[in-house]
Design a protein around this motif. Structure first.
Motif, PDB file in Angstrom:
ATOM      1  N   ALA A  40     -10.408 -53.089  -0.260  1.00  0.00           N
ATOM      2  CA  ALA A  40     -11.572 -53.861  -0.522  1.00  0.00           C
ATOM      3  C   ALA A  40     -12.680 -52.584  -0.940  1.00  0.00           C
ATOM      4  N   TYR A  41     -12.199 -51.655  -1.642  1.00  0.00           N
ATOM      5  CA  TYR A  41     -13.174 -50.693  -1.973  1.00  0.00           C
ATOM      6  C   TYR A  41     -13.027 -50.565  -3.589  1.00  0.00           C
ATOM      7  N   THR A  42     -14.073 -50.037  -4.448  1.00  0.00           N
ATOM      8  CA  THR A  42     -13.693 -49.491  -5.629  1.00  0.00           C
ATOM      9  C   THR A  42     -13.133 -47.985  -5.500  1.00  0.00           C
ATOM     10  N   ARG A  43     -12.807 -47.445  -6.788  1.00  0.00           N
ATOM     11  CA  ARG A  43     -11.928 -46.358  -6.813  1.00  0.00           C
ATOM     12  C   ARG A  43     -13.112 -45.277  -6.311  1.00  0.00           C
ATOM     13  N   LEU A  86     -22.020 -64.554 -14.848  1.00  0.00           N
ATOM     14  CA  LEU A  86     -20.904 -64.719 -14.327  1.00  0.00           C
ATOM     15  C   LEU A  86     -20.771 -65.477 -13.194  1.00  0.00           C
ATOM     16  N   LYS A  87     -21.824 -65.442 -12.333  1.00  0.00           N
ATOM     17  CA  LYS A  87     -21.939 -66.218 -11.106  1.00  0.00           C
ATOM     18  C   LYS A  87     -22.022 -67.840 -11.603  1.00  0.00           C
ATOM     19  N   SER A  88     -22.815 -67.793 -12.486  1.00  0.00           N
ATOM     20  CA  SER A  88     -23.133 -69.207 -12.937  1.00  0.00           C
ATOM     21  C   SER A  88     -21.790 -69.997 -13.556  1.00  0.00           C
ATOM     22  N   GLN A  89     -21.034 -68.937 -14.255  1.00  0.00           N
ATOM     23  CA  GLN A  89     -19.848 -69.657 -14.778  1.00  0.00           C
ATOM     24  C   GLN A  89     -18.619 -69.577 -13.715  1.00  0.00           C
ATOM     25  N   GLY A  90     -19.192 -69.302 -12.267  1.00  0.00           N
ATOM     26  CA  GLY A  90     -18.122 -69.469 -11.284  1.00  0.00           C
ATOM     27  C   GLY A  90     -17.188 -68.152 -11.202  1.00  0.00           C
ATOM     28  N   ILE A  91     -17.325 -67.042 -12.227  1.00  0.00           N
ATOM     29  CA  ILE A  91     -16.581 -65.960 -12.085  1.00  0.00           C
ATOM     30  C   ILE A  91     -17.298 -65.081 -11.210  1.00  0.00           C
ATOM     31  N   GLU A  92     -16.279 -64.723  -9.971  1.00  0.00           N
ATOM     32  CA  GLU A  92     -16.394 -63.992  -8.893  1.00  0.00           C
ATOM     33  C   GLU A  92     -16.522 -62.512  -9.251  1.00  0.00           C
ATOM     34  N   ILE A  93     -17.386 -61.776  -8.948  1.00  0.00           N
ATOM     35  CA  ILE A  93     -17.565 -60.487  -9.266  1.00  0.00           C
ATOM     36  C   ILE A  93     -16.677 -59.468  -8.319  1.00  0.00           C
ATOM     37  N   ASN A  94     -15.457 -59.257  -8.539  1.00  0.00           N
ATOM     38  CA  ASN A  94     -14.588 -58.450  -7.401  1.00  0.00           C
ATOM     39  C   ASN A  94     -14.399 -56.998  -7.823  1.00  0.00           C
ATOM     40  N   GLY A 137     -15.982 -63.822 -23.465  1.00  0.00           N
ATOM     41  CA  GLY A 137     -15.253 -62.776 -23.024  1.00  0.00           C
ATOM     42  C   GLY A 137     -15.633 -61.289 -22.814  1.00  0.00           C
ATOM     43  N   CYS A 138     -17.063 -61.127 -23.190  1.00  0.00           N
ATOM     44  CA  CYS A 138     -17.655 -59.742 -22.680  1.00  0.00           C
ATOM     45  C   CYS A 138     -17.773 -59.793 -21.128  1.00  0.00           C
ATOM     46  N   THR A 139     -17.392 -59.331 -20.221  1.00  0.00           N
ATOM     47  CA  THR A 139     -17.730 -59.388 -18.880  1.00  0.00           C
ATOM     48  C   THR A 139     -18.028 -58.041 -18.354  1.00  0.00           C
TER      49      THR A 139
END
Lengths: 841, 113
Positions: free
Chosen positions: A485-488, A469-477, A437-439
């Protein structure tokens, strides 16, 4: 049953690390530590920082509190003079005897001074302890020129110290090149030319024969050929293990010194162990701290019953900055066997030299040398340590950045690959932490300690994280929400660069949809940070989160609490009386906050304007307890009253609080000012902590309390008032510019690549060239400050919103209170049945 | 259904700031009225999660295409049209008919199913 006695001789870096590892484990020893120096362990690796401003306290690794907390007897300024192995007793320098069941030698090493006639003359020093530094500084005060004898790693560190002291600096090396242990001839030559360009004169191939009286300087060094005059001499010609005690009690000693140990760090006497630079393992002395730490860790584990813990050697690869020049050395840096193949690049213009040493078949990397640019170090080290297969054209690994450099796929690394060498964290451990869970980088650091010491592996850790994360299928958004569609940080720049003044404008140009309770408050905060417009302006009011919306703190029953600003926690009796009168008049539950203010609870929304009219009339301002903004600047009473105070902490706290009041930021900001090192204001638990010193102020940054407490870190020392404020201006604005939404400074700092050093580079050294801009942005926020409540009570449009109902002035009858300890509190559901209602407001 | 509705005038449209809500009292009921770019909406003012009368003070917006207000207390989202809670299908607040005529706003205290 008596506890087993464990004696540790020596409290250097490795001795201290051993104790830290030991107390982390379950052990049943009574521990006694002999420390010959007058202070507990300190960071010898960073010694030269002492000359550029760090204090002995900054360098400290051990502390009296640590020993007390863990029940360790710490014998300061006490050496051991004899070991009686038969009786298992050691004798201390004051004559006391101590018996032991286990004995650890962590006596380290001493600087080797070559047998040169005149080496004991005045102003001839070695470079090992803080006491040495004090003596060097005293000599330097009466010197113009200084010479370092020894051009190795430590010698060049010492040369930096002399340069920092303002001396004309020379380095004398016996070998034909600098850093003969780590570099090859070309690398040494490149290093020499870079260091010479910095004003340090390098003399190689020189053997000093004697030191005698000089004519224009204090000394004259006479070489086999030639001579050089100087006022100060620093010997840094290598180290020798401090094995005297071990010799005298008959332990096995290596031919060239060092206490012989096995894989368990055990000496020839099974009750005695040796770690660090005094230990000779497989005929090697490790003169670096990382292998010493590894021995410390393994020995602690083994003494606590882990019989499998073994020290099995260490990689001697190093990456460091010497006099500002990046140098890296990996594996068989000097080529070694004749069958190895070599490829290298050399660019005299930019002063970069890189060499790869390849196995005979050209498929594996066995060593590398990097001078002037170590950006490839981490990747190359992984190739060597994990025997990874090289790309077809290995030279491309070190070729100047052309965009075609093959990336070392972290996927190629085995799970056992060590990613963080400081804390010995493998790729496998990082991956399991990610699965657990450390993402984020911050979470990974906390969980595994990876990248938490020198930070050198931060890029690699990030790559492992992203790949995993990518290999676990977690998309980094990193999008703020579905509307942008921007960061702060991205939105902040859009607002700033395009001069956007409203949410509607930002949404129509850069977003889609209608917005939500994530992006609206975030954009409101950005707009406020940039332009400081009135937050209840009709354009902005619909963006404000719960508390900002009515400039008060919403409580569980729909009522609000009110916190007037009390700068620095200083309040006159008259104003205190006003608070009491207001609380009485509106029957507000009254509580003292942790930030030295007074919180008044139970105000209905329709009561807020009247309450604030009374407060503003008496000279109070909004305390912004409702905002993601500066809350309080806590202070101790300081030098005005306190017997120990060295600066006026209250005046500073008031100044700082009034300077940054109303500043909107990604999250709340807390600060404190302490008037002396006793730190009664608890500044080290704040986003910005200021602690008085005799010379000025120490600035601590990025601490917080709360759910995940984090101590603030020392950012800069002994600042004058102006510099202190300038750094805080820059730091806060940089935080506002770059942090994520609702990200406290602590997490922001933990996620920052390059860590504290990078932050210091940006804020203090202005490496990004943005300091002036940050300061002027801050100044414009300060210049446009207006108390929001003063403005609101004078604004009929804004006041309309505070009516209880649009069509009815009767207050909400469902806000019900009962009394407890002489004050009101919200009624619980079971207390709201008509019979139990004691009072309806 | 609207034929049998008893409309109550609660104020001027200009009293509602675009993008925000306000509490009104209609036949003893506390109702939250919202003014958005997509028109007017009315829900119970009571937030079922906190039992406080606060929904009128929530932020409006859209989530996955549905117009919503977020409770200012624990931040659950309620659909402005139906009163459904997006996070918990067991919870729902009443929605009410609301219209604007000549700059005046009218609410009917009769719940829409």
């Amino acid at each position: 049953m008596n506890k087993r006695q464990l004696l540790v001789i020596g409290n250097g870096m490795v001795g201290q690390r051993f104790l830290e590892e030991l107390v982390e484990l379950e052990h049943d020893f009574e521990v006694t530590v002999f420390c010959e120096e007058s202070r507990p362990a300190y960071d010898r690796v960073q010694l030269s920082a002492w000359f550029s401003g760090a204090t002995a306290d900054d360098l400290a690794l051990g502390s009296v509190e640590f020993f007390e907390q863990h029940g360790i007897s710490f014998l300061c300024s006490e050496a051991v003079v004899a070991i009686d192995r038969g009786a298992r007793v050691v004798t201390g320098s004051n004559g006391t005897q101590y018996s032991y069941d286990a004995l650890v030698l962590a006596t380290g090493s001493y600087p080797f001074v070559p047998p040169i006639e005149g080496s004991d003359r005045e102003a001839c020093h070695v470079y090992r302890t803080i006491d040495d530094l004090v003596a060097i500084k005293a000599s330097a005060d009466t010197s113009r020129r200084g010479v370092v004898v020894g051009g190795g790693l430590l010698g060049l560190e010492a040369a930096k110290a002399l340069k920092d002291l303002g001396l004309e600096t020379h380095v004398i090396e016996f070998a034909p090149r600098l850093m003969a242990m780590q570099l090859d001839a070309s690398g040494g030559e490149m290093l020499r030319s870079k260091i010479s360009a910095l004003g340090v004169t390098v003399h190689t191939g020189k053997a000093t024969q004697r030191i005698e009286d000089g004519s224009s300087h204090r000394h004259r060094l006479v070489f086999a050929e030639g001579e050089l005059e100087t006022d100060l001499v620093l010997f840094s010609a290598g180290i020798r293990p401090r094995d005297q005690l071990a010799r005298e009690c008959g332990l096995e000693i290596g031919e060239r010194g060092g206490v012989v140990v096995d894989n368990q760090c055990r000496t020839s006497d099974p009750a005695i162990f040796a770690i660090g630079e005094v230990a000779l393992w497989q005929n090697r002395i490790y003169g670096l701290v990382a292998p010493g730490y590894d021995m410390a860790r393994k020995l602690a584990a083994q003494l606590c019953g882990d019989l499998t813990a073994a020290f099995t050697g260490a990689d001697m690869s190093t990456k460091l900055k010497l006099l500002g020049v990046e140098v890296g050395s990996i594996g068989m840096a000097q080529g070694g066997a004749p069958e190895y193949r070599v490829c290298s690049i050399e660019d005299a213009g930019s002063g970069v030299y890189k060499k790869l040493v390849l196995s005979e078949d050209g498929k594996r990397l066995v060593g590398a040398v990097l001078v002037g640019d170590t950006s490839d170090y981490d990747a190359l080290l992984q190739y060597v340590l994990n025997a990874l297969e090289l790309p077809e054209s290995p030279i491309s690994l070190i070729a100047p950045a052309s965009g075609e450099k093959p990336m070392l796929g972290v996927d190629a690394l085995p799970a056992s690959a060590q990613i963080c060498s400081c804390n010995n964290v493998s790729k496998g451990e990082i991956c399991s932490a990610i699965s657990a869970g450390c993402t984020t980088i911050g979470a990974l650091k906390k969980e595994t300690r990876a990248s938490s010491t020198c930070g050198g592996c931060a890029t690699l850790v990030k790559q492992v994280l992203d790949a995993e994360l990518k290999s676990q299928g977690i998309e980094i958004n990193n999008d703020l929400c579905e509307h942008f569609a921007y960061t702060r940080q991205g939105l902040y720049h859009l607002v700033r660069v395009h001069g956007i003044r409203s949410f509607a404008e930002l949404l129509s140009q850069h977003g889609h949809g209608k917005g939500c309770d994530i992006c609206k408050p975030a954009v409101a905060s950005i707009l406020a940070s940039c332009w400081n417009d009135y937050v209840l302006d009709p354009r902005h009011v619909g963006l404000q989160d719960t508390n900002d919306n009515f400039l008060a703190n919403l409580q569980k029953d729909g009522s609000y609490s009110v916190v007037p600003r009390v700068p620095g926690g200083e309040i006159t009796p008259t104003k205190l009386l006003v608070l009491a009168q207001v609380a009485q008049k509106y029957d507000l539950y009254t509580k003292i906050t942790g930030g030295q203010r007074i919180d008044l609870f139970g105000a209905r929304v329709d009561q807020l304007p009247a309450i604030w009219r009374d407060l503003v009339d008496a000279g109070f301002e909004s305390g912004h307890a409702y905002g993601k903004s500066l809350r309080t600047v806590k202070s101790c009473v300081g030098s005005s009253w306190c017997r120990y105070g060295v600066q006026d902490s209250v005046s500073m706290a008031i100044y700082v609080e009034e300077r940054y009041r109303g500043l909107r930021s990604p999250h709340k900001l807390k600060m404190a000012v302490s008037g002396c090192t006793r730190e009664c204001a608890e500044a080290q638990s704040k986003d910005v902590g200021i602690i008085a010193t005799e010379q000025g102020w120490n600035l601590y940054v990025c601490g917080n309390g709360g759910m995940r407490p984090r101590h603030a870190e020392l950012f800069a020392s002994d600042l004058d008032d102006q510099t202190l404020i300038r750094y805080i201006d820059r730091l806060l604005m940089f935080y506002i510019q770059t942090a994520d939404r609702l990200q406290r400074t602590s997490v922001w700092r933990d996620n920052m690549e390059g860590g504290l050093a990078y932050l210091q580079d940006v804020i203090i050294n202005d490496v990004l060239g943005i300091a002036d801009e940050l300061e002027s942005q801050m100044q414009s926020v300060i210049d446009t400050y207006v108390c929001e409540w003063k403005r609101t009570i004078e604004d009929p449009v804004a006041l309309k919103r505070f009516r209880p109902f649009l069509n009815d002035d009767q207050p909400d009858e469902q806000i019900v209170y009962v009394r407890e300890r002489g004050q009101k509190r919200p009624a619980r559901a079971d207390e709201k049945s008509p019979a139990d209602v004691l009072e309806t407001v | 259904m609207q034929n049998s509705t008893q409309w109550v005038e609660i104020g001027a449209l200009d009293d509602l700031i675009p993008g925000t809500g306000a509490a009104v009292r209609v036949e003893g009921k506390q109702i939250a009225v919202f003014r958005t770019d997509d028109g007017l909406f009315a829900l119970d003012n009571r937030d079922p999660f906190s039992d406080a009368n606060v929904l009128s003070r929530g932020l409006t917006g859209d989530i996955a295409g549905r117009l919503v207000v977020a409770s200012p207390v624990y931040k659950q989202h309620f659909c402005l049209k139906t009163g459904e809670c997006l996070e918990d299908d067991q919870q729902k607040v009443q929605s009410y008919p609301v219209v604007e005529r000549d700059g005046r706003v009218f609410v009917a205290a009769v719940g829409e199913a």
